[in-house]
Design a protein around this motif. Structure first.
Motif, short mmCIF file in Angstrom:
data_model
loop_
_atom_site.label_atom_id
_atom_site.label_comp_id
_atom_site.label_asym_id
_atom_site.label_seq_id
_atom_site.Cartn_x
_atom_site.Cartn_y
_atom_site.Cartn_z
N ARG A 46 14.24 -5.07 0.72
CA ARG A 46 14.38 -4.19 0.11
C ARG A 46 12.92 -3.28 0.25
NH1 ARG A 46 17.58 -7.76 -4.95
NH2 ARG A 46 15.01 -8.82 -4.43
N SER A 73 0.04 -3.31 -7.17
CA SER A 73 1.78 -2.72 -6.61
C SER A 73 1.58 -2.68 -4.90
CB SER A 73 1.91 -1.71 -6.10
OG SER A 73 0.87 -0.18 -6.46
N ASP A 96 10.15 -6.01 0.46
CA ASP A 96 9.94 -7.09 -0.19
C ASP A 96 10.52 -8.44 0.31
OD1 ASP A 96 12.48 -7.43 -0.31
OD2 ASP A 96 12.91 -6.67 -2.41
N THR A 147 15.26 3.59 0.14
CA THR A 147 14.91 3.22 -1.31
C THR A 147 15.87 3.48 -2.68
OG1 THR A 147 13.60 5.26 -1.08
CG2 THR A 147 12.07 3.23 -0.44
N ARG A 148 16.72 4.74 -2.20
CA ARG A 148 17.23 5.44 -3.23
C ARG A 148 19.01 4.50 -3.67
NH1 ARG A 148 14.75 9.57 -1.18
NH2 ARG A 148 16.25 10.38 0.84
N SER A 170 10.77 -0.45 -1.47
CA SER A 170 10.57 0.50 -2.67
C SER A 170 9.52 1.51 -2.02
CB SER A 170 10.46 -0.35 -3.97
OG SER A 170 9.12 -1.21 -3.33
N ILE A 171 9.64 2.39 -3.39
CA ILE A 171 8.13 3.43 -2.75
C ILE A 171 6.53 3.09 -3.89
CG2 ILE A 171 7.19 6.07 -3.34
CD1 ILE A 171 10.34 6.79 -2.17
N VAL A 172 5.84 3.00 -3.38
CA VAL A 172 4.59 2.62 -4.09
C VAL A 172 3.55 3.52 -3.83
CG1 VAL A 172 1.99 0.79 -4.58
CG2 VAL A 172 4.72 0.11 -3.61
N VAL A 217 6.26 2.69 1.90
CA VAL A 217 7.48 1.97 1.94
C VAL A 217 6.87 0.48 2.26
CG1 VAL A 217 9.68 1.67 2.36
CG2 VAL A 217 8.53 4.40 1.84
N PRO A 266 20.20 0.76 -3.91
CA PRO A 266 19.55 -0.37 -4.34
C PRO A 266 19.54 -1.65 -3.45
CG PRO A 266 21.12 0.92 -6.51
CD PRO A 266 20.85 1.39 -5.22
N GLU A 317 12.46 5.20 3.83
CA GLU A 317 12.61 6.66 2.63
C GLU A 317 13.45 6.51 1.89
OE1 GLU A 317 12.09 8.94 -0.05
OE2 GLU A 317 13.22 9.51 2.18
#
Length: 385
Positions: free
Chosen positions: A326, A351, A322, A370-371, A328-330, A319, A373, A367
């Motif tokens: 915020r 990424s 930014d 991440t759901r 995001s999953i990589v 995870v 926004p 994690e």
């Protein structure tokens, strides 16, 4: 009724109720507060050279394994070593009753001496007959018969010599020696047994210092090491770390001494042999070990703390945050682990970079966020903790 007075009474009563409710426990309205998001920590991926190692299950064997098989038939007379003992080259292991073989030597010696005497007599006669035959003092036939008898006697001497050598060799076979330094196994026969070449080995002697390491390398591992130099790869003189059955690391390294000429088409592997020092004879043939060697080095590989990697159904991801935190999953591919760090390769190029902020602590909360926004997380560098 006076409406003004009634309204005033109601107002006073309402104020009284309000005051009473403030004073009594449980009357105060609960204030709803949004749960505070815990502060997460993050780290930047670190680029480093990662050694790619291969490990193989192998087994140990003697460098040399000699079956002590009798070469003559006779009764086993003595066993001159203790079962499982360390023996030295030339040490007597067994004795077979040699009475019959001594008699054969004596008989062969007598037969040879008789043939030699006969040959000596014929040669003496030839020396006398030769000038007489030239002067026709004796018949040429007599001389020729004597000469042919001498030739036959020479053949008998050679035959007798060979018979004597064979008898002596058979006598020597009644003593069985250790062919080299090693460990002699438990005897497979008993004193007094009739033994012969057909009865099989009396015991097996194995040289175990060094001891032989046998294992097999797959085609994929073989190709992976292609073009590598120095200490990397599997080649003659390569060094191997050895792990024993209990998980302990053997204090000595093995050295590769032989690589087979071809891959086995049934198994897709190639056989490798290595020698391992075994001065205290701790290791014995038949033991299983794990041999490990460095096959290659991945240059400038990205690594993150192993605890920063999540996995589900065989897939791995980290995870990241930014600039506005915020999440995001990589998705990544997990590679070799070095200490507490693990190599990761992003499935999507760029990424994940050394500038990325990878969540280390609070990973599950990140994690879950991440759901959402609109999620904004509180995060600080792990070095600040």
């Amino acid at each position: 009724m006076d409406l003004t007075r009634l309204t005033g009474s109601i107002s006073v009563f309402a104020a009284f109720l309000s005051l009473t409710c403030l004073l009594l426990p449980g009357c105060k309205k609960a204030e709803r507060q949004a749960p505070e998001m815990p502060t997460l920590t993050y780290e930047h991926p670190v680029a480093m050279d990662i050694p790619v190692k291969g490990s193989w299950v192998g087994h140990l064997d003697g460098v040399d394994n000699a079956s002590i098989v009798p070469q003559v038939t006779g009764y086993l007379q003595t066993q001159n070593y203790s079962n499982g003992a360390v023996v030295k080259k030339g040490e007597v292991l067994f004795r077979i009753d040699d009475t019959v073989f001594k008699d054969q030597v004596t008989k062969a010696q007598a037969t040879l001496e008789q043939s030699q005497a006969q040959l000596q007599q014929l040669n003496y006669d030839l020396q006398i007959y030769k000038p007489l035959a030239a002067e026709n003092a004796i018949s040429k036939q007599k001389y020729e018969d004597t000469r042919l008898s001498a030739i036959a006697a020479e053949a008998q001497v050679r035959e007798g010599t060979a018979a004597l050598e064979l008898a002596k060799k058979n006598l020597s076979y009644t003593i069985l020696y250790a062919p080299f330094d090693g460990i002699a196994g438990i005897s497979k026969t008993n004193i007094g047994d009739l033994v012969s070449p057909e009865s099989g080995a009396l015991a097996i002697v194995s040289s175990v210092d060094p001891i032989r390491v046998n294992f097999a390398v797959t085609q994929q591992e073989w190709i992976q090491q292609a073009g590598k130099n120095g200490d990397e790869g599997i080649r003659t003189d390569s060094k191997l770390d050895i792990t024993l059955k209990d998980g302990s690391t053997y204090p000595e390294q093995a050295t590769v001494v032989a690589i087979d000429r071809a891959f086995n088409p049934q198994t897709g592997t190639i056989r490798v042999q290595a020698n391992l020092p075994n001065r205290d004879y701790l290791l014995r043939p038949g033991m299983f070990i794990i041999a490990t060697a460095q096959l290659a080095t991945v240059k400038n590989a990205l690594t993150v703390p192993a605890k920063a990697i999540l996995s589900t159904q065989g897939r791995f991801f980290v995870v990241t945050l930014d600039e506005n935190n915020r999440p995001s999953i990589v998705p990544v591919q997990a590679g070799a682990q070095i200490g507490e760090r693990q190599q990761v390769t992003p499935l999507k190029p760029d990424s994940l970079t050394p500038q990325s902020k990878v969540v280390v602590d609070g990973l599950l909360q990140a994690e879950a966020a991440t759901r959402n926004p609109d999620a904004r997380l509180k995060a600080v560098p792990a070095s600040n903790q």
